[in-house]
Design a protein around this motif. Structure first.
Motif, PDB file in Angstrom:
ATOM      1  N   THR A   2       0.890  -1.188  -0.062  1.00  0.00           N
ATOM      2  CA  THR A   2       0.018   0.016  -0.036  1.00  0.00           C
ATOM      3  C   THR A   2       0.923   1.323  -0.176  1.00  0.00           C
ATOM      4  O   THR A   2       2.061   1.298   0.431  1.00  0.00           O
ATOM      5  N   PHE A   3       0.321   2.273  -0.203  1.00  0.00           N
ATOM      6  CA  PHE A   3       0.857   3.588  -0.001  1.00  0.00           C
ATOM      7  C   PHE A   3       0.433   4.243   1.126  1.00  0.00           C
ATOM      8  O   PHE A   3      -0.794   3.634   1.864  1.00  0.00           O
ATOM      9  N   VAL A   4       1.110   5.175   1.963  1.00  0.00           N
ATOM     10  CA  VAL A   4       0.602   5.587   3.270  1.00  0.00           C
ATOM     11  C   VAL A   4       0.732   7.117   3.336  1.00  0.00           C
ATOM     12  O   VAL A   4       1.886   7.596   2.573  1.00  0.00           O
ATOM     13  N   VAL A  20      -6.573  11.940  -8.215  1.00  0.00           N
ATOM     14  CA  VAL A  20      -6.201  10.889  -8.740  1.00  0.00           C
ATOM     15  C   VAL A  20      -6.295   9.608  -8.456  1.00  0.00           C
ATOM     16  O   VAL A  20      -5.908   8.637  -9.493  1.00  0.00           O
ATOM     17  N   CYS A  21      -6.863   9.169  -7.389  1.00  0.00           N
ATOM     18  CA  CYS A  21      -7.004   7.913  -7.011  1.00  0.00           C
ATOM     19  C   CYS A  21      -7.970   7.027  -7.755  1.00  0.00           C
ATOM     20  O   CYS A  21      -9.184   7.441  -7.721  1.00  0.00           O
ATOM     21  N   PRO A  22      -7.661   6.062  -8.510  1.00  0.00           N
ATOM     22  CA  PRO A  22      -8.615   5.250  -9.340  1.00  0.00           C
ATOM     23  C   PRO A  22      -9.537   4.384  -8.360  1.00  0.00           C
ATOM     24  O   PRO A  22     -10.511   3.791  -9.054  1.00  0.00           O
ATOM     25  N   VAL A  23      -9.277   4.256  -7.256  1.00  0.00           N
ATOM     26  CA  VAL A  23     -10.124   3.468  -6.325  1.00  0.00           C
ATOM     27  C   VAL A  23     -10.534   4.366  -5.165  1.00  0.00           C
ATOM     28  O   VAL A  23     -11.343   3.764  -4.248  1.00  0.00           O
ATOM     29  N   ASP A  24     -10.491   5.621  -5.288  1.00  0.00           N
ATOM     30  CA  ASP A  24     -11.152   6.400  -4.331  1.00  0.00           C
ATOM     31  C   ASP A  24     -11.037   5.901  -2.880  1.00  0.00           C
ATOM     32  O   ASP A  24     -11.839   5.744  -1.976  1.00  0.00           O
ATOM     33  N   CYS A  25      -9.749   5.695  -2.508  1.00  0.00           N
ATOM     34  CA  CYS A  25      -9.372   5.202  -1.022  1.00  0.00           C
ATOM     35  C   CYS A  25      -8.720   6.098  -0.076  1.00  0.00           C
ATOM     36  O   CYS A  25      -8.203   5.723   1.025  1.00  0.00           O
ATOM     37  N   PHE A  26      -9.080   7.555  -0.388  1.00  0.00           N
ATOM     38  CA  PHE A  26      -8.910   8.532   0.703  1.00  0.00           C
ATOM     39  C   PHE A  26      -9.689   8.827   1.653  1.00  0.00           C
ATOM     40  O   PHE A  26     -11.033   9.131   1.081  1.00  0.00           O
ATOM     41  N   TYR A  27      -9.418   9.129   2.829  1.00  0.00           N
ATOM     42  CA  TYR A  27     -10.379   9.270   3.837  1.00  0.00           C
ATOM     43  C   TYR A  27     -10.050  10.856   4.657  1.00  0.00           C
ATOM     44  O   TYR A  27      -8.795  10.675   4.926  1.00  0.00           O
ATOM     45  N   VAL A  34      -5.858  10.101   5.062  1.00  0.00           N
ATOM     46  CA  VAL A  34      -5.438   8.975   5.111  1.00  0.00           C
ATOM     47  C   VAL A  34      -5.867   7.958   3.926  1.00  0.00           C
ATOM     48  O   VAL A  34      -6.675   8.239   3.420  1.00  0.00           O
ATOM     49  N   ILE A  35      -4.873   6.872   3.747  1.00  0.00           N
ATOM     50  CA  ILE A  35      -5.291   6.189   2.738  1.00  0.00           C
ATOM     51  C   ILE A  35      -5.655   4.826   3.224  1.00  0.00           C
ATOM     52  O   ILE A  35      -5.183   4.172   4.361  1.00  0.00           O
ATOM     53  N   ASN A  36      -6.715   4.202   2.881  1.00  0.00           N
ATOM     54  CA  ASN A  36      -7.165   2.834   3.407  1.00  0.00           C
ATOM     55  C   ASN A  36      -6.133   1.856   2.838  1.00  0.00           C
ATOM     56  O   ASN A  36      -6.248   1.574   1.679  1.00  0.00           O
ATOM     57  N   GLU A  39      -7.797  -0.905   0.838  1.00  0.00           N
ATOM     58  CA  GLU A  39      -8.323  -0.855  -0.481  1.00  0.00           C
ATOM     59  C   GLU A  39      -7.242  -0.339  -1.546  1.00  0.00           C
ATOM     60  O   GLU A  39      -7.382  -0.270  -2.773  1.00  0.00           O
ATOM     61  N   CYS A  40      -6.198   0.332  -1.183  1.00  0.00           N
ATOM     62  CA  CYS A  40      -5.211   0.829  -2.215  1.00  0.00           C
ATOM     63  C   CYS A  40      -4.701  -0.146  -2.925  1.00  0.00           C
ATOM     64  O   CYS A  40      -4.514  -1.245  -2.476  1.00  0.00           O
ATOM     65  N   ILE A  41      -4.442   0.114  -4.136  1.00  0.00           N
ATOM     66  CA  ILE A  41      -3.985  -0.900  -5.156  1.00  0.00           C
ATOM     67  C   ILE A  41      -2.790  -0.701  -5.785  1.00  0.00           C
ATOM     68  O   ILE A  41      -2.110  -1.391  -6.698  1.00  0.00           O
ATOM     69  N   ASP A  42      -1.964   0.109  -4.835  1.00  0.00           N
ATOM     70  CA  ASP A  42      -0.424   0.335  -4.927  1.00  0.00           C
ATOM     71  C   ASP A  42       0.041   0.910  -6.299  1.00  0.00           C
ATOM     72  O   ASP A  42       0.970   0.403  -6.689  1.00  0.00           O
ATOM     73  N   CYS A  43      -0.787   1.544  -6.933  1.00  0.00           N
ATOM     74  CA  CYS A  43      -0.622   2.340  -8.194  1.00  0.00           C
ATOM     75  C   CYS A  43       0.416   3.111  -8.066  1.00  0.00           C
ATOM     76  O   CYS A  43       1.030   3.381  -9.308  1.00  0.00           O
ATOM     77  N   GLY A  44       0.754   3.945  -7.068  1.00  0.00           N
ATOM     78  CA  GLY A  44       1.736   5.053  -6.896  1.00  0.00           C
ATOM     79  C   GLY A  44       1.287   6.404  -7.596  1.00  0.00           C
ATOM     80  O   GLY A  44       2.083   7.279  -7.527  1.00  0.00           O
ATOM     81  N   VAL A  45       0.185   6.567  -8.153  1.00  0.00           N
ATOM     82  CA  VAL A  45      -0.034   7.684  -9.003  1.00  0.00           C
ATOM     83  C   VAL A  45      -0.229   8.896  -8.166  1.00  0.00           C
ATOM     84  O   VAL A  45      -0.034  10.178  -8.573  1.00  0.00           O
ATOM     85  N   CYS A  46      -0.736   8.658  -6.546  1.00  0.00           N
ATOM     86  CA  CYS A  46      -0.773   9.848  -5.934  1.00  0.00           C
ATOM     87  C   CYS A  46       0.461  10.388  -5.358  1.00  0.00           C
ATOM     88  O   CYS A  46       0.603  11.671  -5.082  1.00  0.00           O
ATOM     89  N   GLU A  47       1.601   9.458  -5.200  1.00  0.00           N
ATOM     90  CA  GLU A  47       2.685  10.048  -4.472  1.00  0.00           C
ATOM     91  C   GLU A  47       3.209  11.493  -4.988  1.00  0.00           C
ATOM     92  O   GLU A  47       3.348  11.986  -4.190  1.00  0.00           O
TER      93      GLU A  47
HETATM   94 FE1  SF4 Z   1      -5.071   5.277  -4.676  1.00  0.00          FE
HETATM   95 FE2  SF4 Z   1      -2.926   4.417  -5.970  1.00  0.00          FE
HETATM   96 FE3  SF4 Z   1      -2.486   6.288  -4.192  1.00  0.00          FE
HETATM   97 FE4  SF4 Z   1      -3.243   3.804  -3.482  1.00  0.00          FE
HETATM   98  S1  SF4 Z   1      -1.243   4.369  -4.599  1.00  0.00           S
HETATM   99  S2  SF4 Z   1      -3.717   5.636  -2.632  1.00  0.00           S
HETATM  100  S3  SF4 Z   1      -4.514   3.126  -5.263  1.00  0.00           S
HETATM  101  S4  SF4 Z   1      -3.548   6.486  -6.087  1.00  0.00           S
END
Ligand code: SF4
Ligand code: F3S
Length: 109
Positions: A2-4, A20-27, A34-36, A39-47
């Motif tokens: 996951t990302f954190v 930018v999160c494709p699975v809307d996992c920010f709260y 925070v990121i759940n 639910e995070c799919i580890d795509c890294g686009v938010c970083e």
């Molecule tokens: Fe969302 Fe991808 Fe960031 Fe995880 S790494 S919180 S899935 S954008």
């Protein structure tokens, strides 16, 4: 994996990350997001979106922070759209030990 979201987010909450999160996992908490990790799919686009580099990939050093992310993702409301940063974001963006000094468990709105 996951990302954190780390403590650098506290008192800033720029919220560029959430759009930018494709699975809307920010709260959203009152002064942090925070990121759940479940639910995070580890795509890294938010970083790279975070102006204070608060988002990091999972690592041994961040185990406690991942648990903070998990706990509050299950307590706070989902956020999917960018908002204005917190009023004092510029003032607090380089401060250290923000979790100890400023973490607020209240939900965002
Ligand atoms: Fe969302 Fe991808 Fe960031 Fe995880 S790494 S919180 S899935 S954008
Ligand atoms: Fe926080 Fe950075 Fe997102 S400050 S809200 S992790 S863009």
């Amino acid at each position: 994996m996951t990302f954190v979201v780390t403590e650098s987010c506290i008192k800033c909450k720029y919220s560029d990350c959430v759009e930018v999160c494709p699975v809307d996992c920010f709260y959203e908490g009152k002064n942090m997001i925070v990121i759940n990790p479940d639910e995070c799919i580890d795509c890294g686009v938010c970083e790279p979106e975070c102006p204070v580099e608060a988002i990091k990939p999972e690592s041994e050093d961040l185990i406690e922070m991942i648990e903070v992310n998990r706990k509050y993702a299950n307590a706070w409301p989902k956020i999917t759209e960018k908002k204005e940063p917190l009023t004092d974001a510029e003032q607090y963006k380089n401060e250290s030990d923000k979790f100890k000094k400023h973490f607020d468990p209240s939900p965002g709105s």
